[in-house]
Design a protein around this motif. Structure first.
Motif, PDB file in Angstrom:
ATOM      1  N   PHE A  66      -0.780   4.071 -15.741  1.00 28.29           N
ATOM      2  CA  PHE A  66      -0.988   4.090 -14.288  1.00 28.29           C
ATOM      3  C   PHE A  66      -1.029   5.518 -13.764  1.00 28.29           C
ATOM      4  O   PHE A  66      -1.912   5.874 -12.963  1.00 28.29           O
ATOM      5  CB  PHE A  66       0.128   3.302 -13.595  1.00 28.29           C
ATOM      6  N   LEU A  70      -4.128   7.386 -12.063  1.00 30.84           N
ATOM      7  CA  LEU A  70      -3.984   7.962 -10.727  1.00 30.84           C
ATOM      8  C   LEU A  70      -4.515   9.389 -10.696  1.00 30.84           C
ATOM      9  O   LEU A  70      -5.223   9.783  -9.752  1.00 30.84           O
ATOM     10  CB  LEU A  70      -2.511   7.922 -10.321  1.00 30.84           C
ATOM     11  N   ASN A  86      -8.752   3.069  -7.709  1.00 24.51           N
ATOM     12  CA  ASN A  86      -7.371   2.638  -7.460  1.00 24.51           C
ATOM     13  C   ASN A  86      -7.217   1.128  -7.511  1.00 24.51           C
ATOM     14  O   ASN A  86      -6.131   0.619  -7.792  1.00 24.51           O
ATOM     15  CB  ASN A  86      -6.901   3.150  -6.084  1.00 24.51           C
ATOM     16  N   GLN A  87      -8.305   0.404  -7.226  1.00 21.45           N
ATOM     17  CA  GLN A  87      -8.235  -1.048  -7.297  1.00 21.45           C
ATOM     18  C   GLN A  87      -7.952  -1.533  -8.709  1.00 21.45           C
ATOM     19  O   GLN A  87      -7.354  -2.595  -8.907  1.00 21.45           O
ATOM     20  CB  GLN A  87      -9.554  -1.665  -6.792  1.00 21.45           C
ATOM     21  N   LEU A  89      -6.149   0.074 -10.973  1.00 20.92           N
ATOM     22  CA  LEU A  89      -4.890   0.572 -11.528  1.00 20.92           C
ATOM     23  C   LEU A  89      -3.851  -0.550 -11.535  1.00 20.92           C
ATOM     24  O   LEU A  89      -3.786  -1.361 -10.614  1.00 20.92           O
ATOM     25  CB  LEU A  89      -4.382   1.754 -10.701  1.00 20.92           C
ATOM     26  N   PRO A  91       0.117  -1.009 -11.629  1.00 17.19           N
ATOM     27  CA  PRO A  91       1.431  -0.360 -11.590  1.00 17.19           C
ATOM     28  C   PRO A  91       2.448  -1.101 -12.460  1.00 17.19           C
ATOM     29  O   PRO A  91       2.196  -2.204 -12.953  1.00 17.19           O
ATOM     30  CB  PRO A  91       1.803  -0.429 -10.106  1.00 17.19           C
ATOM     31  N   THR A 105       6.072   2.891  -9.119  1.00 17.57           N
ATOM     32  CA  THR A 105       4.620   2.927  -9.319  1.00 17.57           C
ATOM     33  C   THR A 105       3.905   1.978  -8.360  1.00 17.57           C
ATOM     34  O   THR A 105       2.784   2.264  -7.921  1.00 17.57           O
ATOM     35  CB  THR A 105       4.291   2.556 -10.768  1.00 17.57           C
ATOM     36  N   LYS A 106       4.556   0.859  -8.045  1.00 14.28           N
ATOM     37  CA  LYS A 106       3.942  -0.065  -7.084  1.00 14.28           C
ATOM     38  C   LYS A 106       3.897   0.565  -5.684  1.00 14.28           C
ATOM     39  O   LYS A 106       2.909   0.412  -4.954  1.00 14.28           O
ATOM     40  CB  LYS A 106       4.719  -1.376  -7.060  1.00 14.28           C
ATOM     41  N   HIS A 109       1.177   3.067  -5.690  1.00 14.59           N
ATOM     42  CA  HIS A 109      -0.123   2.381  -5.638  1.00 14.59           C
ATOM     43  C   HIS A 109      -0.476   1.993  -4.208  1.00 14.59           C
ATOM     44  O   HIS A 109      -1.618   2.170  -3.753  1.00 14.59           O
ATOM     45  CB  HIS A 109      -0.064   1.142  -6.537  1.00 14.59           C
ATOM     46  N   THR A 112      -1.342   5.112  -2.213  1.00 15.53           N
ATOM     47  CA  THR A 112      -2.658   5.643  -2.592  1.00 15.53           C
ATOM     48  C   THR A 112      -3.781   4.799  -2.003  1.00 15.53           C
ATOM     49  O   THR A 112      -4.792   5.327  -1.529  1.00 15.53           O
ATOM     50  CB  THR A 112      -2.786   5.680  -4.127  1.00 15.53           C
ATOM     51  N   LYS A 113      -3.617   3.477  -2.046  1.00 15.36           N
ATOM     52  CA  LYS A 113      -4.629   2.595  -1.457  1.00 15.36           C
ATOM     53  C   LYS A 113      -4.763   2.851   0.041  1.00 15.36           C
ATOM     54  O   LYS A 113      -5.887   2.904   0.577  1.00 15.36           O
ATOM     55  CB  LYS A 113      -4.274   1.134  -1.715  1.00 15.36           C
TER      56      LYS A 113
END
Length: 257
Positions: A66, A70, A86-87, A89, A91, A105-106, A109, A112-113
């Motif tokens: 992940f 990223l 990013n879709q 990835l 986490p 990581t979630k 995510h 980032t989205k």
């Protein structure tokens, strides 16, 4: 108990997740170096004689992949390409350290989205804002825009809302599909279990019938042997009686001359 290598790996992984959650400049180089070190430590963990379980190693690999994805997504030039990357990835599923309520990581995510969505909106609207203003500020900015740009912003919001609704509907459909698949699987398992029980009972009944048939066959064979013996003795007696009777008859009634 975790080895020293695994403890150092977890510490470095937590540090990487913390850096990834922060806003980084273009000159930030630590995350990429740290992720490279994580990959080397992960390889060493796999080769270690006291390595973690397969599930833990899979989770570690998922988080490192992940972070790598990223970094690769951030190197893309277009916000649309970043959002699309990013879709895909994935986490981590479990927290890295004990005091985390949600996997870091979630959280990264989701951040980032949101950032990619804001960059896409800024690119479409032609503004340089980062999308962090409040709703009231955004409305005031829109009121100051020309009519065409306000219409474009409204259309963009409608498109984003439509996509959001589609994603929610798709997630709900996938959840229902998973539930139906689970129910069908359980029903099939029950049917297979019942069929196995019926087959086992049939096999046991067939074994019992075979044993009974074998016993009756042996009894019939013995009875047949006994009947044949009695019949032979009876024939011998009958033949002997006839023979003696004929001799007596000849003696008593001699042949006429």
């Amino acid at each position: 108990m975790a080895t020293r290598l695994e403890i150092n790996f977890i510490r470095l992984l937590s540090r990487c997740e913390s850096i990834a959650s922060e806003k980084r400049g273009e000159a930030e180089w630590r995350l990429e170096k740290y992720v490279g070190a994580l990959e080397e430590m992960l390889v060493a963990l796999r080769k270690s004689p006291s390595k973690p379980t397969a599930e833990v190693l899979t989770e570690y690999t998922r988080k490192v992949d992940f972070l790598k994805g990223l970094l690769e997504a951030e190197k893309l030039s277009s916000p649309t390409e970043k959002a699309l990357a990013n879709q895909f990835l994935a986490p981590g599923r479990t927290p890295t350290i004990a005091n985390e309520r949600m996997p870091a990581t979630k959280t990264v995510h989701m951040q980032t989205k949101a950032r990619c969505t804001g960059e896409m909106r800024d690119e479409l609207l032609g503004t340089a804002s980062s999308g962090k203003g409040t709703l009231a500020t955004d409305l005031r900015n829109r009121r100051g825009l020309p009519l065409d740009e306000r219409q474009s912003a409204a259309e963009l919001d409608a498109v984003l809302q439509h996509h959001h609704n589609l994603q929610e509907k798709l997630a709900e459909d996938m959840l229902n599909l998973a539930k139906n698949l689970k129910n069908n699987t359980l029903a099939a398992q029950n049917m297979i279990r019942q069929d196995n029980q019926t087959l086992s009972q049939s096999i046991r009944q067939a074994d019992l019938n075979f044993e009974k048939l074998k016993t009756e066959s042996e009894r019939l064979e013995q009875h047949t042997k006994k009947s044949v013996n009695w019949f032979l003795w009876l024939m011998l007696i009958l033949v002997s009686f006839i023979f003696i009777s004929m001799i007596l008859f000849i003696r008593i009634f001699p042949r006429l001359r």
